[in-house]
Write a protein that holds these residues in place. Structure first.
Motif, mmCIF file in Angstrom:
data_model
loop_
_atom_site.group_PDB
_atom_site.id
_atom_site.type_symbol
_atom_site.label_atom_id
_atom_site.label_comp_id
_atom_site.label_asym_id
_atom_site.label_seq_id
_atom_site.Cartn_x
_atom_site.Cartn_y
_atom_site.Cartn_z
ATOM 1 N N ALA A 134 52.175 -39.101 9.873
ATOM 2 C CA ALA A 134 52.755 -38.789 11.177
ATOM 3 C C ALA A 134 53.598 -39.938 11.720
ATOM 4 O O ALA A 134 54.659 -39.722 12.314
ATOM 5 N N THR A 135 53.134 -41.173 11.520
ATOM 6 C CA THR A 135 53.839 -42.311 12.105
ATOM 7 C C THR A 135 54.960 -42.839 11.239
ATOM 8 O O THR A 135 56.013 -43.245 11.749
ATOM 9 N N PRO A 164 56.131 -41.153 17.887
ATOM 10 C CA PRO A 164 55.717 -42.271 18.745
ATOM 11 C C PRO A 164 54.257 -42.123 19.154
ATOM 12 O O PRO A 164 53.637 -41.071 18.954
ATOM 13 N N ALA A 165 53.740 -43.175 19.764
ATOM 14 C CA ALA A 165 52.307 -43.205 20.083
ATOM 15 C C ALA A 165 51.908 -42.082 21.031
ATOM 16 O O ALA A 165 50.842 -41.477 20.875
ATOM 17 N N TRP A 166 52.743 -41.775 22.010
ATOM 18 C CA TRP A 166 52.352 -40.751 22.984
ATOM 19 C C TRP A 166 52.285 -39.372 22.335
ATOM 20 O O TRP A 166 51.427 -38.554 22.693
ATOM 21 N N PHE A 206 56.603 -32.807 15.624
ATOM 22 C CA PHE A 206 55.641 -32.859 16.724
ATOM 23 C C PHE A 206 55.064 -31.490 17.058
ATOM 24 O O PHE A 206 53.831 -31.336 17.118
ATOM 25 N N PRO A 207 55.873 -30.438 17.260
ATOM 26 C CA PRO A 207 55.286 -29.112 17.524
ATOM 27 C C PRO A 207 54.415 -28.605 16.378
ATOM 28 O O PRO A 207 53.402 -27.945 16.612
ATOM 29 N N ALA A 208 54.814 -28.913 15.143
ATOM 30 C CA ALA A 208 54.041 -28.436 13.994
ATOM 31 C C ALA A 208 52.661 -29.084 13.967
ATOM 32 O O ALA A 208 51.650 -28.397 13.769
ATOM 33 N N LEU A 209 52.605 -30.398 14.157
ATOM 34 C CA LEU A 209 51.308 -31.082 14.150
ATOM 35 C C LEU A 209 50.480 -30.700 15.368
ATOM 36 O O LEU A 209 49.244 -30.621 15.294
#
Length: 274
Positions: free
Chosen positions: A123-124, A130-132, A188-191
């Motif tokens: 993911a990173t 990003p962290a948020w 992001f939406p997928a995870l």
């Protein structure tokens, strides 16, 4: 089934506490922000996590002392822990439904363990979350587990515990495919969708499976069967993590993530085929 995934598995699948700790330790610092140390946000997250653990410890100490008092036993338990484990496994071998659930849960945790081992780095580093966003992804998992607890009883009452276990196992396995699919875009939406669907379905699965186990197992053997099931289910998580992390070094994350999801789906499908 560990699990956090945490999950963990059913018991799955990996626990949310471990997942949250990983996200805090590997959170991406803000880039290009003048006057801020790169690890400042990660340090703040770690301090907040420590404070949460402190509150949890205080709440545990506040529990009534009667909860720590062993209940009355119908007869003294003799023998070693190994003998108790063997007795629990004997019950599992003798009950077809329990045997199917153990095999499916162990295989599921094997595949999901491989995915969990790579999740934060994937993911990173590869998706550059990003962290948020990573924190929000894990928060979605926590919210989903609470909803799963609230909905499990009603869903099992409608479908029956056995059918609820089968349905939720397949949904949880299919949700894992969203992890490698995140590399195609909209990471992001997928995870976020993965963590929510996985947390919801895996929680209902775990509760339904435990209910079925308790209905089948004789009262005198409840603890032994539960111990045998936990040993079988949780024991495959580190094996899956090692099996996922090692080949990812030369194959890359995507093939390993896809393979882990496939193993989890095949294991969940066993509940329908056997």
């Amino acid at each position: 089934m560990a699990g956090a995934t945490t999950a963990r598995a059913p018991d799955t699948p990996c626990c949310a506490t471990a997942r949250s700790r990983c996200s805090a330790e590997n959170g991406s610092p803000a880039r290009g922000t003048p006057g801020h140390h790169p690890g400042a946000r990660a340090s703040t997250a770690l301090l907040a996590g420590c404070a949460a653990y402190g509150v949890e410890a205080l709440l545990l100490l506040a529990l009534p002392a009667t909860l720590y008092t062993p209940g009355e036993r119908s007869r003294p338990e003799a023998g070693s822990r190994t003998a108790a484990l063997r007795a629990g496994l004997a019950v599992v071998r003798g009950e077809r439904l329990l045997r199917r659930q153990v095999l499916a849960g162990a295989g599921f945790n094997l595949g999901s363990g491989a995915v969990d081992a790579l999740f934060v780095l994937y993911a990173t580093r590869e998706l550059a979350l990003p962290a948020w966003q990573l924190g929000t992804v894990y928060a979605a998992f926590s919210v989903a587990t609470v909803l799963g607890v609230l909905l499990a009883g009603r869903f099992a009452a409608t479908t029956g515990p056995a059918l609820a276990t089968r349905i939720c196992a397949v949904v949880a396995a299919l949700a894992i495919f969203l992890v490698p699919a995140a590399s195609l875009g909209a990471g992001f939406p997928a995870l976020l969708s993965y963590q929510f669907l996985f947390g919801l379905s895996a929680t209902v699965w775990a509760i339904s499976m435990t209910t079925t186990q308790q209905l089948i197992t004789p009262p005198a053997l409840q603890g032994r069967v539960a111990g045998a099931l936990q040993a079988a289910l949780i024991g495959t998580v580190p094996i899956g993590a090692l099996g996922g992390g090692a080949p990812a070094g030369w194959l890359g994350s995507i093939p390993v993530l896809t393979g882990g999801a496939t193993v989890a789906l095949l294991a969940a499908a066993c509940l329908w085929l056997l």
